[in-house]
Design a protein around this motif. Structure first.
Motif, PDB file in Angstrom:
ATOM      1  N   GLU A 402       0.856  -1.179   0.000  1.00 30.82           N
ATOM      2  CA  GLU A 402       0.000   0.000   0.000  1.00 30.82           C
ATOM      3  C   GLU A 402       0.896   1.235   0.000  1.00 30.82           C
ATOM      4  OE1 GLU A 402      -3.892   0.925   2.353  1.00 30.82           O
ATOM      5  OE2 GLU A 402      -2.195   1.593   3.592  1.00 30.82           O
ATOM      6  N   LEU A 403       0.697   2.097  -0.979  1.00 35.20           N
ATOM      7  CA  LEU A 403       1.472   3.330  -1.086  1.00 35.20           C
ATOM      8  C   LEU A 403       0.524   4.503  -0.881  1.00 35.20           C
ATOM      9  CD1 LEU A 403       4.008   4.150  -3.931  1.00 35.20           C
ATOM     10  CD2 LEU A 403       2.568   5.871  -2.902  1.00 35.20           C
ATOM     11  N   VAL A 404       0.809   5.304   0.125  1.00 36.77           N
ATOM     12  CA  VAL A 404       0.049   6.526   0.393  1.00 36.77           C
ATOM     13  C   VAL A 404       0.857   7.707  -0.124  1.00 36.77           C
ATOM     14  CG1 VAL A 404      -0.942   8.016   2.171  1.00 36.77           C
ATOM     15  CG2 VAL A 404      -1.000   5.516   2.452  1.00 36.77           C
ATOM     16  N   LEU A 405       0.289   8.453  -1.056  1.00 32.70           N
ATOM     17  CA  LEU A 405       0.996   9.617  -1.584  1.00 32.70           C
ATOM     18  C   LEU A 405       0.283  10.885  -1.123  1.00 32.70           C
ATOM     19  CD1 LEU A 405       2.872  10.138  -4.775  1.00 32.70           C
ATOM     20  CD2 LEU A 405       1.105  11.831  -4.246  1.00 32.70           C
ATOM     21  N   ASN A 406       1.024  11.719  -0.402  1.00 33.11           N
ATOM     22  CA  ASN A 406       0.522  13.007   0.082  1.00 33.11           C
ATOM     23  C   ASN A 406       1.195  14.122  -0.701  1.00 33.11           C
ATOM     24  OD1 ASN A 406      -1.119  11.941   2.221  1.00 33.11           O
ATOM     25  ND2 ASN A 406       0.766  11.546   3.373  1.00 33.11           N
ATOM     26  N   ASN A 407       0.396  14.949  -1.318  1.00 30.89           N
ATOM     27  CA  ASN A 407       0.915  16.020  -2.171  1.00 30.89           C
ATOM     28  C   ASN A 407       0.897  17.337  -1.400  1.00 30.89           C
ATOM     29  OD1 ASN A 407       1.711  17.627  -4.279  1.00 30.89           O
ATOM     30  ND2 ASN A 407      -0.243  17.554  -5.365  1.00 30.89           N
ATOM     31  N   TYR A 408       2.064  17.854  -1.073  1.00 32.48           N
ATOM     32  CA  TYR A 408       2.170  19.146  -0.401  1.00 32.48           C
ATOM     33  C   TYR A 408       2.470  20.269  -1.392  1.00 32.48           C
ATOM     34  CZ  TYR A 408       2.063  16.623   4.016  1.00 32.48           C
ATOM     35  OH  TYR A 408       1.677  15.830   5.076  1.00 32.48           O
TER      36      TYR A 408
END
Length: 609
Positions: A402-408
């Motif tokens: 599972e890859l969680v990508l958070n875009n800041y």
């Protein structure tokens, strides 16, 4: 299409028991191109022509492609985008990852088995080079496909952005202290099939399978066919349940296939419109035209109508709602979950870079696959040997990841995973903020920490998905393809800024029988390029945990410095140096020299004279 040799072999495919084995030569070199009719510039063609050939095959075919680099001033490579390359990781074409660049004058052979049906593309995977034109569609037919018999013909359509400058001109100016905000160059034109004013001849009352590929380097496009409805049936090589759409949003590297049934009369022609997403552009030049219009031509004697104005793009189809036709259920037991946080920031040279978890990617001296195959069993399971700046994650064989990508960052980013497609289990709206922090402990189970109750039972799958500005997405896939695979933003500017991470998948299995081996001609181009073929990221074969001499990014900005401060310092320094140079120049002049209208007077006058 490929050459007559391919067509002759393809004729054998009337029997499902036969498959074509085709040998082709691609001479990659510079040509001249002017696709928008406004500026002629160098472009990278194949065998003296541009646009480059479309590759068309049938499942079971094999292509042996000899690539000869005739560019003279640049290295190159080819990546076959969307192909899993299971068991053949060395054919993936990513420079610094699975191969060395092909130097000028050298040749390299790609041996491609067409085992996946659908719509794909190929492009250079070397320093943003495909934006200079080395990019083309791949179509792989499946006689037993789920929609065979529901259409009578096909239309292959590419959308792209086009620049009047070459990547070698634009890239140094982009990653530069004089561009501290990282504002991307804005393309001069949008193209359909690498041209403008495209005319697609159609017949009335006929159903077409339209294969749409975004082969551009920066811009996403809204695409629609005036007066016609699209029935989506494929994304990124995954067949889907039919989904009606009046407009699609397609990012760089994504593909869509949809059925269009033409009207029953020939009384009018209809516009095909692709409109670049201007929200991606920091500045829109005064002469910018973000749209390109082509036409479905029922009757070439009739008017080609101008495209109608569109007030907004809210009607674009949401690909998150698509359902794969194979009904692969949600991967609901996660073995390893981790997060990647995206941000853009400045380093000590004052230029703007892109980061995953505060690390910007730097290409290793040894391709990472070669490192995995040469540092020895046990050592190749340590992320250290792949370099301090490759953002390496080691994945166990057959684990559900599972890859969680958070875009800041404020902008949308399309992310592509090599070697897989993935389930998209969550995607937030813009400005939704980060997802709950994923577990970062190695190989920890994340199942109990994530609530799957509101996740789709059969998630959409594809190999390229976008994240909204200041939003997030969550994807899942099974690590069942031993190899070295990149995960990166497919906006080419951002990849060159370092928005890349490396997955070392099942490294122990890479060394097990049948072991992947690197063909001799692959190693030969490394020697020609002066690159090592063994050892860690620094080329160290003796102590593989010693990374002395590895490629590294500029140092961090001094604490408290801002991008604006750095630019102010830069220009102040330049001004000071210029001022000192002028003073020095004056100081060297003869004080008794005079200069006026062809004569000379003293530079300093005595008031008493």
């Amino acid at each position: 299409m490929l050459s007559s040799r391919w067509l002759a072999c393809a004729a054998l495919l009337c029997s499902p028991t036969l498959a074509a084995i085709v040998v082709e030569d691609f001479r990659v070199g510079w040509v001249r191109a002017n696709p928008d009719g406004k500026f002629e510039r160098p472009a990278i063609g194949v065998n003296g022509a541009w646009p480059v050939p479309q590759i068309t095959a049938t499942v079971g075919d094999r292509l042996i492609l000899n690539v000869h680099n005739d560019l003279g001033n640049a290295s190159t490579s080819l990546h076959f985008h969307g192909f899993f390359q299971n068991g053949t990781n060395h054919r993936d074409g990513a420079v610094g990852v699975t191969q060395c660049p092909i130097p000028p004058g050298e040749s390299f052979t790609y041996d491609i088995d067409f085992v996946q049906a659908g719509t794909y593309w190929y492009h250079s995977h070397n320093h943003g080079q495909y934006m200079d034109g080395l990019r083309g569609a791949i179509v792989v037919h499946d006689p037993a496909g789920p929609y065979e018999g529901e259409y009578e013909d096909e239309i292959v359509l590419s959308v792209s952005d086009w620049y009047h400058g070459t990547i070698s001109e634009m890239l140094p100016a982009f990653i530069n202290v004089e561009n501290p905000t990282g504002a991307e160059p804005v393309p001069q034109a949008a193209l359909l099939n690498d041209t403008q004013n495209l005319q697609v001849l159609v017949q009335p009352g006929k159903t077409y399978l339209v294969r749409l590929v975004n082969i551009g380097g920066f811009a996403s496009h809204y695409v629609w066919f005036e007066g016609h409805t699209m029935l989506i049936v494929e994304v990124d090589g995954v067949w889907t349940e039919p989904a009606e759409a009046s407009m699609v949003y397609i990012t760089p590297a994504q593909r869509y296939s949809f059925l269009i049934t033409t009207k029953n009369d020939t009384s009018a022609n209809f516009a095909i419109v692709a409109s670049m997403d201007e929200e991606l552009f920091d500045v829109i030049p005064d002469n910018q035209n973000s749209n390109v219009t082509g036409w479905l031509v029922y009757d070439d004697a009739k008017l080609l109508p101008a495209a109608a104005l569109v007030g907004n793009f809210d009607d674009a189809h949401d690909d998150f709602e698509l359902v794969p036709i194979d009904a692969q259920p949600l991967l609901d037991t996660v073995d390893h979950s981790f997060s990647l946080d995206v941000k853009m920031d400045n380093l000590g040279d004052g230029a703007n870079y892109a980061f995953f978890n505060n690390k910007t990617y730097m290409m290793p001296k040894v391709p990472s696959l070669y490192t995995a195959l040469t540092v020895g069993s046990g050592n190749n399971t340590s992320p250290i040997v792949y370099g301090s700046h490759t953002n390496t994650h080691v994945l166990r064989h057959n684990d559900v990841i599972e890859l969680v990508l958070n875009n800041y960052d404020d902008g949308r980013h399309p992310f592509h995973l090599h070697g897989h497609n993935f389930q998209v289990v969550r995607r937030s709206d813009e400005d939704a903020g980060p997802y709950v922090q994923a577990i970062d402990e190695e190989f920890a189970s994340a199942t109990e920490d994530n609530d799957d109750d509101d996740l789709p039972a059969v998630p959409m799958r594809r190999d390229t998905v976008f994240v909204e500005g200041n939003g997030h997405f969550v994807i899942r896939f099974r690590a069942d393809n031993p190899g070295v695979w990149l995960f990166h933003c497919h906006i080419e500017w951002h990849m060159d800024q370092g928005l890349v991470t490396t997955f070392i998948e099942a490294p122990a299995e890479l060394l097990a029988a049948p072991r992947q081996t690197i063909p001799e001609n692959h190693l030969a181009v490394c020697r020609a390029a002066g690159m090592p073929i063994a050892g860690n990221a620094a080329g160290n074969t003796e102590d593989v945990f010693n990374l002395k001499g590895e490629n590294a990014p500029p140092k961090l900005l001094p604490e408290g410095f801002t991008a604006k401060g750095y630019v102010a310092l830069f220009f102040s320094t330049v001004s000071a140096l210029l001022g000192m140079a002028v003073i020095s120049w004056y100081g060297l002049l003869d004080p008794n020299a005079k200069e006026t209208d062809g004569e000379h007077e003293p530079l300093i006058h005595d008031d008493d004279e």
